[in-house]
Design a protein around this motif. Structure first.
Motif, short mmCIF file in Angstrom:
data_model
loop_
_atom_site.label_atom_id
_atom_site.label_comp_id
_atom_site.label_asym_id
_atom_site.label_seq_id
_atom_site.Cartn_x
_atom_site.Cartn_y
_atom_site.Cartn_z
N GLY A 54 38.12 39.73 32.71
CA GLY A 54 38.31 38.48 33.44
C GLY A 54 39.75 38.04 33.50
O GLY A 54 40.06 36.94 33.97
N ALA A 55 40.66 38.88 33.02
CA ALA A 55 42.07 38.50 33.02
C ALA A 55 42.71 38.67 34.40
O ALA A 55 43.74 38.06 34.68
CB ALA A 55 42.84 39.34 31.99
N ALA A 56 42.11 39.48 35.24
CA ALA A 56 42.64 39.67 36.60
C ALA A 56 42.58 38.34 37.34
O ALA A 56 41.56 37.66 37.32
CB ALA A 56 41.82 40.73 37.33
N ARG A 57 43.66 37.99 38.01
CA ARG A 57 43.71 36.71 38.73
C ARG A 57 43.47 36.94 40.22
O ARG A 57 44.31 37.48 40.91
CB ARG A 57 45.07 36.04 38.53
CG ARG A 57 45.23 35.45 37.15
CD ARG A 57 45.03 33.95 37.20
NE ARG A 57 44.87 33.41 35.83
CZ ARG A 57 44.74 32.12 35.57
NH1 ARG A 57 44.75 31.24 36.54
NH2 ARG A 57 44.59 31.72 34.34
N TYR A 58 42.31 36.52 40.65
CA TYR A 58 41.98 36.58 42.07
C TYR A 58 42.53 35.32 42.75
O TYR A 58 42.93 34.37 42.06
CB TYR A 58 40.47 36.65 42.26
CG TYR A 58 39.84 37.89 41.68
CD1 TYR A 58 39.67 38.04 40.32
CD2 TYR A 58 39.43 38.93 42.51
CE1 TYR A 58 39.11 39.20 39.79
CE2 TYR A 58 38.87 40.10 41.99
CZ TYR A 58 38.70 40.22 40.63
OH TYR A 58 38.15 41.35 40.10
N TYR A 60 40.96 32.96 44.07
CA TYR A 60 40.19 31.79 43.63
C TYR A 60 40.68 31.29 42.27
O TYR A 60 40.47 30.13 41.92
CB TYR A 60 38.70 32.16 43.56
CG TYR A 60 37.76 31.02 43.87
CD1 TYR A 60 38.08 29.70 43.58
CD2 TYR A 60 36.53 31.27 44.46
CE1 TYR A 60 37.21 28.66 43.88
CE2 TYR A 60 35.65 30.25 44.77
CZ TYR A 60 35.99 28.95 44.47
OH TYR A 60 35.13 27.92 44.76
N ASP A 61 41.29 32.16 41.51
CA ASP A 61 41.68 31.81 40.14
C ASP A 61 43.08 31.21 40.05
O ASP A 61 43.51 30.79 38.98
CB ASP A 61 41.63 33.06 39.25
CG ASP A 61 40.26 33.70 39.25
OD1 ASP A 61 39.27 32.97 39.44
OD2 ASP A 61 40.18 34.93 39.06
N SER A 63 46.15 28.85 40.10
CA SER A 63 46.48 27.43 40.05
C SER A 63 47.96 27.33 39.77
O SER A 63 48.57 28.27 39.24
CB SER A 63 45.67 26.70 38.97
OG SER A 63 46.03 27.17 37.70
N LYS A 276 44.81 24.53 47.49
CA LYS A 276 43.85 25.65 47.46
C LYS A 276 42.62 25.27 48.29
O LYS A 276 42.02 24.21 48.05
CB LYS A 276 43.43 25.95 46.02
CG LYS A 276 42.27 26.96 45.95
CD LYS A 276 42.25 27.78 44.66
CE LYS A 276 41.82 27.01 43.45
NZ LYS A 276 41.69 27.89 42.26
#
Lengths: 521, 215
Positions: A54-58, A60-61, A63, A276
């Motif tokens: 879950g460390a990958a930043r898409y 949607y992630d 900020s 966003k």
């Protein structure tokens, strides 16, 4: 400048020497059967650990400080003139930083974007949507393919009929082909609309730095997003940068700057803060694209020798308010037939626009053609595969038929093991079918790695950046390139994967030859 | 092992669905009422069951996430998922369907997998919350995580953290899981790329290796 090289080209059993001219700065293409140190060897995905943890930043992630949350108000009715949009109450709500209405004065499908807001958090943005007052003047609508084709159906566009001019491809004479056939199969094949359902919805984060726009977009085509934004905001390409590090699925639907991306940029400009905008799941289904439905009338005929004498398709499909519903591809390219005619007609209706989905038009076309081929083989009492072999013009496909036949013959456990490893399947009554398709692999030249040597952002002239539109959508092509880039003995070749060509190179995004599993590249 | 993934395991807590269904007319957007131990489906009694009145504005609450107590200021309507992602920057937990249907937002509440889009942040108070970040990190991979990478069980990867959470819980409660068990474990996790066979293979390799899939 260039050199002449003789290459062994072709495929298994069909190789021939071909002499080509290659520029000096290009490597010699790989030869058939050549073995390599890296290519062809199993290797874990470079970014596997980032995805799994879950460390990958898409998109949607993402900020950033001061970032606002946008939300889109969509039309609840399928066809209406917008008489007024009152944003004043929404603007007055505490926490709201921007509110805009769309340029359109008519909505043509339920789900079309009407207005949007940006606020300090998502919940406030939702509240603000509820305060927007829209006055609609409902217009007659049509939302089913059958109905949209009928004379007198409510027109989707003022300009005229919903039924567009057909695209016809023809050679030979269909009437003669029918007369010559020993057996004819005729049927109508229906396929429904399908939506892409990318797990990551469409959306973008937009930020303005003066007159420079940076957009993090859930996109398969960062260059197409850049191009669209440059046109919309009347900016030179050098002022627009588009980034996509990880992509949670696209399946063909995520090219270009779609409304939610333009909305993010407009809101960000008005609010003077990053915004966003991610679609809701409902909005995703309604407005971000779909595979059109189709009604395909098919006529197929063949002689006693099993050779096709006629192949005919009369197709209607609806791309909603868009087009691109044709399905003739397989009919035009899979089999040899002396008498062939295809007629594809797009029909407008008051539903969301289609967008490409995994070989646009092909699943519909293959569904109709390949079922019809089976039916005709049955009428001729021919083996289905043999029937296809008899009408196949392509030597590569002939080889593929052999491979497929071999796999097909593998029975029971052996076959299941091939698919599932050494496991038993729960459903033992697995139905098996046989069909033929053709992959049209192509990429826009601008989407390919740039071959121009560029000065690196660190000013080091020795770096050769390859700019690739290469979102990490998980299909593996990008992983392969990254694996190669990481294993290159020198760091003189750097791979810039994610950013479209802006003037600047941001090292936070483009890690030139970084270590595997970290950040970009 | 098998339980309702659509709400917190604690029946005293009010799930988002039950809240909307049962309390909509009374509380709507103006407050959340916690009742004493009772069925989650029962409508809260506005007269005599009130132990706490919350909202409508934001308030600061404490959530125990990955062993640490985090303070977060949220409105009553904010889901655990939104609190994790928007307020605490824990973005490994993915927002996909936002209606408890896809499993991408799966976290552990007291060790059991729940869809965090169906749990209000307020209702997660007092529970041990574990997110994917608490389960493993790139520098601290679990055997299951390593197996996912080894077996290429992630394509686009957007469903993968949720898959990991579901599978980790299943293997923790059943270290001898077989194919049917691992299939069931991720039956509520939608993958659009089609990674299921590799997910099964990864999980079974952990079972065969004698690991429990825990970090």
């Amino acid at each position: 400048m260039s050199r002449r090289v003789t290459l062994n080209l072709g495929f298994q059993g069909h190789l021939e020497p071909v002499t080509v001219v290659i520029p000096d700065d290009e490597p010699t293409p790989w030869l058939f059967g050549e073995r390599f140190q890296i290519v062809g060897k199993p290797t874990p995905r470079v970014d596997g650990a980032l995805r799994v943890t879950g460390a990958a930043r898409y998109t949607y992630d993402i900020s950033m400080p001061g970032m606002l949350y946008g939300a889109i108000l969509r039309s609840p009715i399928p066809h209406a003139r917008i008489k007024s949009v009152d944003l004043s109450s929404a603007r007055r709500l505490g926490g709201v930083r921007a509110a805009i209405r769309m340029d359109d004065t008519v909505v043509r499908f339920a789900g079309q974007e009407v207005a949007a807001v940006a606020a300090i958090d998502y919940e406030t943005a939702l509240d603000a949507l509820g305060l927007i007052k829209v006055e609609y003047e409902p217009l007659p609508f049509v939302a089913e393919l059958d109905a949209a084709m009928k004379p007198g159906a409510p027109p989707v566009f003022e300009s005229g009929s919903n039924v567009q001019r057909p695209t016809v491809n023809e050679h030979g004479d269909v009437t003669r082909g029918i007369a010559e056939a020993a057996a004819v199969h005729e049927a109508v094949y229906l396929t429904p609309v399908q939506t892409h359902v990318s797990l990551e919805v469409h959306g973008s984060v937009a930020r303005w730095d003066g007159d420079e726009l940076t957009v993090w977009s859930s996109s398969q085509g960062i260059f197409t997003v850049r191009d669209d934004l440059a046109v919309y905001f009347n900016l030179p390409h050098s002022k627009v940068r588009v980034v996509c590090e990880y992509l949670g699925g696209g399946f063909g639907s995520k090219f270009g700057a779609k409304p939610e991306t333009v909305i993010a940029a407009r809101l960000a400009r008005q609010a003077n803060a990053p915004v966003k905008v991610m679609c809701t799941r409902e909005g995703e289904h309604l407005a971000t694209g779909n595979r059109p439905d189709a009604i395909q009338k098919v006529r197929l005929g063949a002689g006693h020798d099993g050779k096709l004498t006629v192949l005919e398709l009369v197709q209607h499909g609806s791309g909603g308010i868009g087009s691109g519903s044709g399905s003739a591809g397989p009919f035009l390219s899979l089999y040899h037939c002396p008498n062939l005619r295809t007629e594809e007609t797009n029909v407008f209706m008051n539903t969301g626009p289609s967008s490409p989905m995994r070989a646009p038009g092909w699943p519909q076309g293959c569904f109709a053609l390949e079922l019809a081929m089976d039916e005709l083989a049955r009428k001729l009492a021919l083996d289905r595969l043999e029937f296809r072999r008899l009408n196949n013009p392509n030597p590569v496909r002939a080889l593929e038929f052999d491979i497929g036949a071999e796999l097909y013959r593998m029975e029971g456990k052996e076959r299941r093991a091939q698919i599932h490893g050494s496991v038993k399947t729960r459903n033992r009554r697995r139905l098996r079918g046989l069909a033929c398709a053709r992959s049209v692999g192509s990429a826009s030249p601008r989407d390919r790695p740039s071959r121009r040597p560029r000065r690196g952002s660190d000013g080091h002239p020795g770096h050769r950046h390859r700019h690739a539109n290469d979102p990490r959508d998980g299909r593996g092509g990008g992983a392969g390139r990254r694996t190669l880039a990481h294993r290159l003995p020198s760091r003189r070749h750097a791979l810039s994967i994610f950013g479209s060509l802006g003037r600047k190179h941001d090292h936070a995004v483009h890690h030139a030859g970084g270590s595997p599993g970290r950040g970009a590249s | 092992m098998k339980h309702d993934k659509h709400g917190p395991p604690d029946s005293r807590a009010i799930s988002r669905r039950a809240f909307i269904k049962g309390a909509g007319a009374i509380a709507a957007t103006t407050g959340l009422i916690r009742t004493p131990p009772a069925s989650a489906d029962a409508a809260p009694d506005a007269q005599d069951g009130i132990v706490e009145r919350i909202g409508p504005g934001a308030q600061t609450i404490e959530l125990k996430i990955n062993g640490e107590v985090k303070r977060v200021t949220v409105e009553p309507r904010v889901t655990l998922l939104r609190a994790l992602r928007d307020h605490l920057n824990l973005t490994g937990t993915k927002l996909v369907c936002d209606r408890g249907a896809c499993g991408a937002c799966t976290v552990h509440l007291d060790g059991k997998p729940v869809t965090s889009c169906m749990v209000l942040a307020l209702d997660a108070r007092g529970h041990e919350i574990t997110t994917i970040e608490g389960l493993l990190t790139p520098d601290r991979m679990s055997p299951l995580g390593a197996a996912f990478v080894e077996h290429d069980a992630a394509q686009c990867g957007f469903c993968t953290p949720g898959m990991m959470m579901s599978m980790a819980a299943a293997l923790a409660s059943n270290p001898k899981a077989q194919l049917e068990d691992v299939k069931r474990a991720v039956a509520g996790n939608i993958c659009r790329c089609g990674t299921y066979p590799h997910v099964f293979a990864a999980a079974l390799s952990v079972v065969r290796g004698g690991n429990r899939g825990e970090s």
